[in-house]
Design a protein around this motif. Structure first.
Motif, short mmCIF file in Angstrom:
data_model
loop_
_atom_site.label_atom_id
_atom_site.label_comp_id
_atom_site.label_asym_id
_atom_site.label_seq_id
_atom_site.Cartn_x
_atom_site.Cartn_y
_atom_site.Cartn_z
N GLU A 166 0.84 -1.21 0.00
CA GLU A 166 0.00 0.00 0.00
C GLU A 166 0.87 1.25 0.00
O GLU A 166 0.58 2.21 -0.72
CB GLU A 166 -0.91 0.02 1.24
CG GLU A 166 -2.21 -0.73 1.08
CD GLU A 166 -3.13 -0.54 2.29
OE1 GLU A 166 -3.91 -1.46 2.56
OE2 GLU A 166 -3.05 0.52 2.97
N SER A 167 1.90 1.24 0.80
CA SER A 167 2.79 2.41 0.89
C SER A 167 3.42 2.71 -0.46
O SER A 167 3.48 3.87 -0.90
CB SER A 167 3.89 2.18 1.92
OG SER A 167 3.32 1.97 3.19
N ARG A 168 3.87 1.65 -1.13
CA ARG A 168 4.52 1.84 -2.42
C ARG A 168 3.55 2.46 -3.43
O ARG A 168 3.88 3.40 -4.14
CB ARG A 168 5.04 0.48 -2.93
CG ARG A 168 5.80 0.55 -4.25
CD ARG A 168 6.22 -0.84 -4.74
NE ARG A 168 5.09 -1.72 -5.00
CZ ARG A 168 4.30 -1.64 -6.08
NH1 ARG A 168 4.52 -0.69 -6.97
NH2 ARG A 168 3.31 -2.49 -6.25
N LYS A 169 2.31 1.95 -3.43
CA LYS A 169 1.33 2.47 -4.39
C LYS A 169 0.94 3.91 -4.06
O LYS A 169 0.71 4.73 -4.97
CB LYS A 169 0.09 1.58 -4.40
CG LYS A 169 0.34 0.23 -5.05
CD LYS A 169 -0.90 -0.64 -5.05
CE LYS A 169 -0.68 -1.92 -5.85
NZ LYS A 169 -1.84 -2.82 -5.79
N LEU A 170 0.85 4.23 -2.76
CA LEU A 170 0.50 5.61 -2.39
C LEU A 170 1.60 6.58 -2.81
O LEU A 170 1.32 7.68 -3.30
CB LEU A 170 0.26 5.69 -0.87
CG LEU A 170 -1.06 5.06 -0.41
CD1 LEU A 170 -1.05 4.84 1.11
CD2 LEU A 170 -2.24 5.93 -0.82
N VAL A 171 2.86 6.17 -2.63
CA VAL A 171 3.97 7.02 -3.05
C VAL A 171 3.96 7.18 -4.57
O VAL A 171 4.24 8.27 -5.10
CB VAL A 171 5.32 6.45 -2.54
CG1 VAL A 171 6.50 7.18 -3.17
CG2 VAL A 171 5.38 6.54 -1.01
N GLU A 172 3.61 6.11 -5.29
CA GLU A 172 3.53 6.21 -6.75
C GLU A 172 2.47 7.23 -7.18
O GLU A 172 2.70 8.02 -8.10
CB GLU A 172 3.20 4.84 -7.36
CG GLU A 172 4.41 3.92 -7.47
CD GLU A 172 4.05 2.52 -7.99
OE1 GLU A 172 4.93 1.66 -7.93
OE2 GLU A 172 2.89 2.31 -8.44
N LEU A 173 1.32 7.21 -6.50
CA LEU A 173 0.27 8.19 -6.84
C LEU A 173 0.74 9.61 -6.54
O LEU A 173 0.51 10.54 -7.31
CB LEU A 173 -1.02 7.91 -6.06
CG LEU A 173 -1.81 6.64 -6.40
CD1 LEU A 173 -3.13 6.63 -5.66
CD2 LEU A 173 -2.05 6.51 -7.90
N GLN A 174 1.41 9.76 -5.40
CA GLN A 174 1.93 11.08 -5.02
C GLN A 174 2.93 11.59 -6.05
O GLN A 174 2.86 12.74 -6.49
CB GLN A 174 2.60 10.99 -3.65
CG GLN A 174 3.34 12.25 -3.24
CD GLN A 174 4.11 12.06 -1.96
OE1 GLN A 174 3.51 11.67 -0.95
NE2 GLN A 174 5.41 12.30 -1.97
N GLN A 175 3.84 10.70 -6.46
CA GLN A 175 4.85 11.12 -7.44
C GLN A 175 4.21 11.41 -8.79
O GLN A 175 4.61 12.33 -9.50
CB GLN A 175 5.93 10.03 -7.57
CG GLN A 175 6.81 9.95 -6.32
CD GLN A 175 7.77 8.77 -6.34
OE1 GLN A 175 7.58 7.83 -7.11
NE2 GLN A 175 8.77 8.82 -5.48
#
Ligand code: ZN
Length: 333
Positions: A166-175
């Motif tokens: 989940e963290s990885r995907k959230l950071v991807e959306l943020q980036q």
């Protein structure tokens, strides 16, 4: 819990582009068998991610409503993979009135999740989003702004995620969204959250979700609107929905932790000493409340309880005790 009374004019399983309304039964004096028309557009094209895009959760926040309205008209099924669901005016009565809360029931949609299918219109909309729309989706984005009373630096809001995935995907959306700032929640936003926001709804259904605060002040600026439009396309591209989109180079996002809000502790006219993006230190006087009804009175100085940077500020000059005048954020680490 009983099923929703809301019915959809679109078939969520069908490919192609569909436009219509979610019909929320609303029996009132002027319309005994009437319904509230919540606009909805779906675009489907085979396998791929399912994404929910929402605006008008608060009706006086316009940047997202304009960006998603343009997207509804411009995007065609051949442009995408998967299923896109767009609510341009999620709390339709509020958005139609240009108000934060619904004039029908005074409901604030982003404080109404998980909702109630037999409750007020706002509660019924919250329930439908959480129980019907969210479970269909892999991702959800809810676009806010400061509304009538606040203005924000353009900021993405996200949780930290309950798992590494989940963290990885959230950071991807943020980036992908590439706003200048990201407010990273230290609590809430995950699967176990009790949050009454759309992010809480998404988290309870295992949907990767972000919100955003995009300007505000009851208005729209070209620069913020361009940022939202670019960010939405970049997010859809990053999750595999817009394969033909060519994303430009990212500008980078400063991750922030919100320290808290500075509140007026008196009634009067607020003179801000600080502006968006300014640094403040704990104890600094960040503004003064003047008392023109008794012009001989000393103004009331407003000290900041926090160190950090001004992330949002109040717009109307008249304040009452309890009004937020600034929100202060600092680097997330
Ligand atoms: Zn909002």
């Amino acid at each position: 819990m009983p099923d929703s009374l809301i019915t959809s004019e679109v078939d969520f399983d069908a490919d192609g582009k569909q436009a219509g309304f979610l019909r929320l039964p609303h029996s009132v004096h002027r319309s005994a068998y009437g319904w509230i028309p919540i606009p909805i557009v779906t675009i489907g094209n085979g396998d791929g991610p399912s994404v929910l895009l929402m605006s008008g959760t608060h009706g006086d926040e316009y940047e997202g409503q304009i960006a998603l309205t343009k997207l509804c008209r411009e995007l065609e099924p051949g442009d995408i993979r998967g299923r896109l669901i767009i609510l341009t005016m999620a709390n339709y009565p509020a958005a139609e009135a240009g108000l934060r809360s619904s004039p029908i029931d005074d409901g604030n949609l982003n404080r109404s999740f998980p909702g109630d299918p037999l409750g007020t219109p706002t509660q019924a909309i919250a329930h439908y989003i959480e129980e019907v729309l969210m479970p269909m989706c892999d991702y959800a984005c809810d676009f806010h702004s400061g509304g009538s009373s606040l203005v924000y630096l353009p900021t993405l809001l996200r949780g930290r995620g309950q798992t590494a995935e989940e963290s990885r995907k959230l950071v991807e959306l943020q980036q992908a969204f590439d706003a200048p700032y990201a407010w990273v929640f230290t609590g809430g936003g995950g699967r176990q959250t009790t949050s009454r926001t759309s992010m809480g709804a998404a988290g309870r259904k295992g949907v990767i979700s972000i919100m955003a605060e995009l300007g505000g002040g009851g208005s729209v600026t070209p620069s913020v609107l361009a940022l939202v439009e670019r960010g939405v396309s970049r997010i859809l591209h990053s999750v595999g929905m817009l394969p033909g989109y060519r994303a430009d180079a990212a500008k980078g996002t400063r991750e922030l932790r919100v320290q808290g809000s500075v509140y007026a502790y008196g009634n009067g006219l607020f003179e801000p000493y600080k502006d968006l993006g300014d640094d403040v230190e704990t104890g600094d006087s960040v503004g003064a409340i003047h008392h023109p009804e008794e012009p001989w009175r000393e103004p009331t100085e407003v000290p900041s309880p926090y160190d950090g940077m001004v992330l949002c500020k109040r717009v109307p000059g008249r304040v009452q005790r309890g009004d937020c005048v600034f929100q202060i954020a600092t680097d997330f680490e």
